[in-house]
Design a protein around this motif. Structure first.
Motif, PDB file in Angstrom:
ATOM      1  N   MET A   1       0.831  -1.310  -0.173  1.00 33.47           N
ATOM      2  CA  MET A   1       0.199  -0.061   0.057  1.00 33.47           C
ATOM      3  C   MET A   1       0.849   1.317  -0.244  1.00 33.47           C
ATOM      4  SD  MET A   1      -2.917  -0.784   2.771  1.00 33.47           S
ATOM      5  CE  MET A   1      -1.961  -1.017   4.059  1.00 33.47           C
ATOM      6  N   LYS A   2       0.387   2.196  -0.720  1.00 36.05           N
ATOM      7  CA  LYS A   2       1.152   3.494  -0.798  1.00 36.05           C
ATOM      8  C   LYS A   2       0.548   4.232   0.516  1.00 36.05           C
ATOM      9  CE  LYS A   2       2.601   2.573  -4.861  1.00 36.05           C
ATOM     10  NZ  LYS A   2       4.127   2.391  -5.372  1.00 36.05           N
ATOM     11  N   VAL A   3       1.388   5.059   1.058  1.00 31.08           N
ATOM     12  CA  VAL A   3       1.296   5.770   2.192  1.00 31.08           C
ATOM     13  C   VAL A   3       1.568   7.510   2.100  1.00 31.08           C
ATOM     14  CG1 VAL A   3       1.273   6.112   4.590  1.00 31.08           C
ATOM     15  CG2 VAL A   3       1.177   3.860   3.741  1.00 31.08           C
ATOM     16  N   PHE A   4       0.599   8.366   2.209  1.00 37.14           N
ATOM     17  CA  PHE A   4       0.856   9.717   2.077  1.00 37.14           C
ATOM     18  C   PHE A   4       0.177  10.481   3.314  1.00 37.14           C
ATOM     19  CE2 PHE A   4       1.070  13.830   0.442  1.00 37.14           C
ATOM     20  CZ  PHE A   4       2.270  14.062  -0.105  1.00 37.14           C
ATOM     21  N   GLY A   5       0.697  11.594   3.740  1.00 37.65           N
ATOM     22  CA  GLY A   5       0.221  12.189   4.826  1.00 37.65           C
ATOM     23  C   GLY A   5      -0.125  13.778   4.301  1.00 37.65           C
ATOM     24  N   MET A  25     -10.284  11.149  -5.562  1.00 36.74           N
ATOM     25  CA  MET A  25      -9.529   9.890  -5.775  1.00 36.74           C
ATOM     26  C   MET A  25     -10.394   8.600  -6.150  1.00 36.74           C
ATOM     27  SD  MET A  25      -6.159  10.326  -3.453  1.00 36.74           S
ATOM     28  CE  MET A  25      -4.785  11.358  -3.801  1.00 36.74           C
ATOM     29  N   THR A  26     -11.377   8.602  -5.270  1.00 37.88           N
ATOM     30  CA  THR A  26     -12.393   7.307  -5.316  1.00 37.88           C
ATOM     31  C   THR A  26     -13.207   7.345  -6.453  1.00 37.88           C
ATOM     32  OG1 THR A  26     -13.746   8.486  -4.023  1.00 37.88           O
ATOM     33  CG2 THR A  26     -12.296   7.012  -2.886  1.00 37.88           C
ATOM     34  N   ASN A  27     -13.353   8.846  -7.063  1.00 35.13           N
ATOM     35  CA  ASN A  27     -14.369   8.811  -8.229  1.00 35.13           C
ATOM     36  C   ASN A  27     -13.267   8.408  -9.370  1.00 35.13           C
ATOM     37  OD1 ASN A  27     -16.581   9.831  -7.106  1.00 35.13           O
ATOM     38  ND2 ASN A  27     -16.064  12.038  -7.170  1.00 35.13           N
ATOM     39  N   ARG A  28     -12.000   8.278  -9.153  1.00 31.10           N
ATOM     40  CA  ARG A  28     -11.251   7.832 -10.217  1.00 31.10           C
ATOM     41  C   ARG A  28     -11.059   6.436 -10.464  1.00 31.10           C
ATOM     42  NH1 ARG A  28      -6.329  12.355  -9.935  1.00 31.10           N
ATOM     43  NH2 ARG A  28      -7.834  13.943 -10.603  1.00 31.10           N
ATOM     44  N   GLY A  29     -11.764   5.522  -9.220  1.00 30.51           N
ATOM     45  CA  GLY A  29     -11.872   4.283  -9.129  1.00 30.51           C
ATOM     46  C   GLY A  29     -10.623   3.730  -8.216  1.00 30.51           C
ATOM     47  N   LEU A  30      -9.978   4.536  -7.538  1.00 29.30           N
ATOM     48  CA  LEU A  30      -9.086   4.201  -6.314  1.00 29.30           C
ATOM     49  C   LEU A  30      -9.560   3.898  -5.093  1.00 29.30           C
ATOM     50  CD1 LEU A  30      -6.225   6.920  -7.053  1.00 29.30           C
ATOM     51  CD2 LEU A  30      -6.039   4.631  -7.716  1.00 29.30           C
ATOM     52  N   LYS A  31      -9.035   2.683  -4.470  1.00 28.15           N
ATOM     53  CA  LYS A  31      -9.318   2.249  -3.104  1.00 28.15           C
ATOM     54  C   LYS A  31      -8.647   3.120  -2.115  1.00 28.15           C
ATOM     55  CE  LYS A  31     -10.531  -1.674  -0.476  1.00 28.15           C
ATOM     56  NZ  LYS A  31     -10.730  -3.069  -0.235  1.00 28.15           N
ATOM     57  N   VAL A  32      -9.270   3.992  -1.377  1.00 28.17           N
ATOM     58  CA  VAL A  32      -8.667   4.960  -0.413  1.00 28.17           C
ATOM     59  C   VAL A  32      -8.895   4.731   0.986  1.00 28.17           C
ATOM     60  CG1 VAL A  32      -8.018   7.296   0.236  1.00 28.17           C
ATOM     61  CG2 VAL A  32      -8.498   6.511  -2.171  1.00 28.17           C
ATOM     62  N   SER A  33      -8.000   4.679   1.824  1.00 28.95           N
ATOM     63  CA  SER A  33      -8.227   4.370   3.232  1.00 28.95           C
ATOM     64  C   SER A  33      -7.499   5.829   4.021  1.00 28.95           C
ATOM     65  CB  SER A  33      -7.647   3.126   3.908  1.00 28.95           C
ATOM     66  OG  SER A  33      -8.524   1.982   3.299  1.00 28.95           O
ATOM     67  N   ARG A  90      -2.479  -3.877  10.033  1.00 27.49           N
ATOM     68  CA  ARG A  90      -3.833  -4.325  10.264  1.00 27.49           C
ATOM     69  C   ARG A  90      -4.851  -3.795   9.260  1.00 27.49           C
ATOM     70  NH1 ARG A  90      -5.231  -4.725  16.639  1.00 27.49           N
ATOM     71  NH2 ARG A  90      -6.721  -6.212  15.865  1.00 27.49           N
ATOM     72  N   MET A  91      -4.559  -2.966   8.461  1.00 28.95           N
ATOM     73  CA  MET A  91      -5.615  -2.465   7.536  1.00 28.95           C
ATOM     74  C   MET A  91      -5.735  -3.177   6.308  1.00 28.95           C
ATOM     75  SD  MET A  91      -5.126   1.781   7.809  1.00 28.95           S
ATOM     76  CE  MET A  91      -6.556   2.185   7.062  1.00 28.95           C
ATOM     77  N   SER A  92      -6.960  -3.167   5.701  1.00 25.75           N
ATOM     78  CA  SER A  92      -7.302  -4.179   4.575  1.00 25.75           C
ATOM     79  C   SER A  92      -6.580  -3.465   3.322  1.00 25.75           C
ATOM     80  CB  SER A  92      -8.987  -4.116   4.190  1.00 25.75           C
ATOM     81  OG  SER A  92      -9.514  -4.456   5.190  1.00 25.75           O
ATOM     82  N   PRO A  93      -5.984  -4.116   2.389  1.00 27.98           N
ATOM     83  CA  PRO A  93      -5.277  -3.730   1.109  1.00 27.98           C
ATOM     84  C   PRO A  93      -6.020  -2.701   0.502  1.00 27.98           C
ATOM     85  CG  PRO A  93      -5.169  -6.198   1.488  1.00 27.98           C
ATOM     86  CD  PRO A  93      -6.329  -5.746   2.345  1.00 27.98           C
ATOM     87  N   CYS A  94      -5.486  -1.691  -0.123  1.00 24.31           N
ATOM     88  CA  CYS A  94      -6.003  -0.721  -0.646  1.00 24.31           C
ATOM     89  C   CYS A  94      -4.988   0.152  -1.696  1.00 24.31           C
ATOM     90  CB  CYS A  94      -6.729   0.668   0.251  1.00 24.31           C
ATOM     91  SG  CYS A  94      -5.650   1.359   1.328  1.00 24.31           S
ATOM     92  N   ASP A  95      -5.273   0.893  -2.414  1.00 21.09           N
ATOM     93  CA  ASP A  95      -4.315   1.770  -3.431  1.00 21.09           C
ATOM     94  C   ASP A  95      -3.556   2.666  -2.525  1.00 21.09           C
ATOM     95  OD1 ASP A  95      -5.005   0.338  -5.792  1.00 21.09           O
ATOM     96  OD2 ASP A  95      -7.230   1.789  -5.855  1.00 21.09           O
ATOM     97  N   LEU A  96      -4.280   3.365  -1.779  1.00 19.18           N
ATOM     98  CA  LEU A  96      -3.523   4.397  -0.940  1.00 19.18           C
ATOM     99  C   LEU A  96      -3.987   4.754   0.371  1.00 19.18           C
ATOM    100  CD1 LEU A  96      -1.748   7.039  -0.818  1.00 19.18           C
ATOM    101  CD2 LEU A  96      -3.489   8.142  -2.016  1.00 19.18           C
TER     102      LEU A  96
END
Length: 164
Positions: A1-5, A25-33, A90-96
């Motif tokens: 997962m990519k991480v950015f703050g 980002m989610t409107n572009r189809g990315l899964k973001v947490s 512990r987080m579920s896989p996502c794009d970012l």
């Protein structure tokens, strides 16, 4: 997962900016947490509810599960708070995974800086800040992003983490 703050002082606009960036980002189809750091106590539970009563009775973890969402609450009695890396694992896989706060953690981040608040910039003491989002002209050697242009900020983040 990519991480950015996204970091900055309270009242600088971090949450509002992240809300717009996440939607883009989610409107572009990315899964973001998102992981948010809070300096004060909080409670998502309400006194008198079953889960609250279970916590008060001494349960260390309580999971609440519905058709639409679930949450795992961990009661940190006499424990140090978890490290950011432990939570990320512990987080579920996502794009970012976007981080709000975590000013002193070692990860790439944008500082949200509003000179009108009278607070000193964080970028002068944090080499992990890679850009500054501001609503005013500032003297800074880092890229300056327009705080009022979430499209620009989202684009910068995606390019920086290699998702553009």
């Amino acid at each position: 997962m990519k991480v950015f703050g996204i970091c900055g002082y309270s009242g600088s606009g971090k949450t509002t900016l992240l809300e717009a960036v996440i939607a883009l980002m989610t409107n572009r189809g990315l899964k973001v947490s998102l992981v948010k750091h809070a300096h004060h106590g909080f409670d998502i539970d309400r006194p008198g509810k079953d889960s609250w009563r279970h916590r008060e009775a001494g349960a260390g973890e309580i999971a609440l599960i519905t058709d639409k969402r679930w949450v795992l609450m961990h009661e940190a009695r006499n424990e140090e708070p978890p490290r950011l890396d432990d939570i990320l694992r512990r987080m579920s896989p996502c794009d970012l995974v976007l981080l709000e706060g975590f000013k002193r953690a070692a990860h790439p981040k944008i500082e949200v800086h509003r000179p009108i608040l009278g607070k000193p910039p964080v970028w002068t003491e944090d080499c992990d800040i890679v850009a500054v989002a501001s609503d005013a002209a500032i003297d800074c050697p880092l890229p300056r992003l327009d705080l009022n242009d979430p499209e620009q900020v989202a684009g910068f983040i995606l390019e920086h983490v290699g998702l553009k």
